[in-house]
Enzyme design. Sequence first.
Site, PDB file in Angstrom:
ATOM      1  N   THR A  84      89.303   8.998  46.050  1.00 18.98           N
ATOM      2  CA  THR A  84      90.438   9.047  46.904  1.00 18.98           C
ATOM      3  C   THR A  84      91.636   9.673  46.386  1.00 18.98           C
ATOM      4  O   THR A  84      92.335  10.589  47.193  1.00 18.98           O
ATOM      5  CB  THR A  84      90.827   7.805  47.532  1.00 18.98           C
ATOM      6  N   GLU A 135      85.260  12.810  50.495  1.00 13.51           N
ATOM      7  CA  GLU A 135      85.041  12.029  51.615  1.00 13.51           C
ATOM      8  C   GLU A 135      85.828  12.884  52.905  1.00 13.51           C
ATOM      9  O   GLU A 135      86.813  12.253  53.099  1.00 13.51           O
ATOM     10  CB  GLU A 135      85.429  10.755  51.689  1.00 13.51           C
ATOM     11  N   GLU A 165      78.956   9.369  44.557  1.00 15.97           N
ATOM     12  CA  GLU A 165      79.523   8.326  44.525  1.00 15.97           C
ATOM     13  C   GLU A 165      79.008   7.029  44.762  1.00 15.97           C
ATOM     14  O   GLU A 165      78.575   7.268  46.090  1.00 15.97           O
ATOM     15  CB  GLU A 165      81.119   8.358  45.001  1.00 15.97           C
ATOM     16  N   TYR A 175      84.349  -3.208  40.784  1.00 15.42           N
ATOM     17  CA  TYR A 175      82.967  -2.589  40.637  1.00 15.42           C
ATOM     18  C   TYR A 175      82.755  -1.627  39.623  1.00 15.42           C
ATOM     19  O   TYR A 175      81.887  -0.924  39.439  1.00 15.42           O
ATOM     20  CB  TYR A 175      82.362  -1.730  42.112  1.00 15.42           C
TER      21      TYR A 175
END
Length: 542
Positions: free
Chosen positions: A95, A220, A339, A387
């Site tokens: 992002t 994205e 990703e 994560y």
Amino acid sequence: MGMNGVFVSFTAAWFLLVCHGPYVRPDVFEKFDLEAVHVDVDLDRAFHRVNERFLSVAIDASLVAEEKFMYLLASPKLKTLSSALSPGFLRFGGTKQDFMEFNPYSYHQHRRNSHRYLGDMCKRLELPPALEESLRKEWTLQALLLQQEERKGKYRKVRFTEYAVDLLYSFANCTGLDLIFGLNALLRTSANSWNSQNAQMLLDYCESRQYNMSWELGNEPNSYQKKAGVQVDGYQLGQDFVHLRRILSESKLYQFSGLYGPDVSQPRDHRRDLLEGFLENAAEAINACTWHHYYVNGRDTSLEDFLDPDVLDTLATKTYEVLETVAAASPRKRVWLGETSSAYGGGALGLSDTFAAGFMWLDKLGLGAKLGLDVVIRQVLIGSGTYHLVDDNLDPLPDYWLSVLYKRLVGPEVLRASVLSALKPRRRLRMYCHCTNKKSTSYKRGAVTLFALNLGKSTAEISLPAYLANSTAEAFVLQAPEPGEQGLLSRSVKLNGVVLKMVDERTLPELRGVHHHAGVPLSLPGFSFAFYVMTEAQASAC
């Protein structure tokens, strides 16, 4: 069945674990009848071959939100851990990449001194222990601030210098990883096309330093409206990539470099339309089509989700949609999971960094290769969220050790395996098969690696047919350090009964298999996963 097939019989008592949120409820098990599961593997030929860098990793671009944290990449400990994941791609993106601008301190000076540091970069950029400890402590607070920013959905712009680029490239180069740098696609002109001026300056700098790397553009794009109030359709997105490819083609160093995209989220409504429009215009500009996948929302998931075969199977549904879309627009174009991890939104607190996360990760590697994905890039090696493979103290987490074993034992040749069962309970044991990795092991030619995950509570006994039962095997069984739910939520893992940890900051432990005598059934404990190297399989495909 002929002698060239592998017929494996599993007999196990299957149990259904039922949980409720946010993470765990008390154990409630529903017992199924004993079930015989048969796995047939074709050893004559590999039906698919993945990239040798199939398991790859990402560094989240949020690391550069304050440039000083990029110096963590100069940690000898982190370099040691990362080197064990080579060969692989290292994606720098996410992002934050669409809010980054290159702002060098001494751009023109560096162009005149293009080769000054290349020779001793790995030694020169090594973080002193005291500074590393200080940065690790500060990063813990920084990670919390970044997570708050993510939850609010309001992102501040970041400027990075040539020093951040040097540190990133040095890290990739010194650990044997191939760098993919994500460029900012939200720099737009008044006509809403991509403004390439800042990227051109970065490319010029990287070329002056002879940094051999690949590129992405944007992260994205389906969420640009939500993140920044910018709407970009598939046609315009394609034109932006064609523009970048044209720039690369004019560079002596980057004219043949990799360009990957569009890094769209998993297909749903307009996301699929965006991907179709992009491919119609830019399929020839990219080397592989990238998309992103997460199983669940990290804010409202549970342990049950991490152990649910139906949740794991959603990967197949989404992958088929992407593969069909890409094949229709550009047959034979390779498809990457650009990703991916367990849960979006930065991961699931108390789950995505625990032993339980390994079930999703190992199944994604097995199923992704089986379905035809060429590369899977794990979010993240290091960065904000939960994560990661390496925690904020730069200590390896269970998924790290699982990844290293996969790298060492699993080769790129995918063997066709089918599981047959007369009964239809939710399948709690999942198995995949590849040729054994020839480059990182000393096993005989023709060896195969079976890897499996047992989502049930009971032990599965694996009986091999006569022509394999006479073969020896090496077993690498990964289990939680203690039984029960608390073990599944542990941030440690046992390999064949020994808890894995680094010997020191520059040394990994020996990852030894257990010799398995011929004629004795294999055994996979409940809530565990394992790799079995069949050393004398004599598979002609391998």
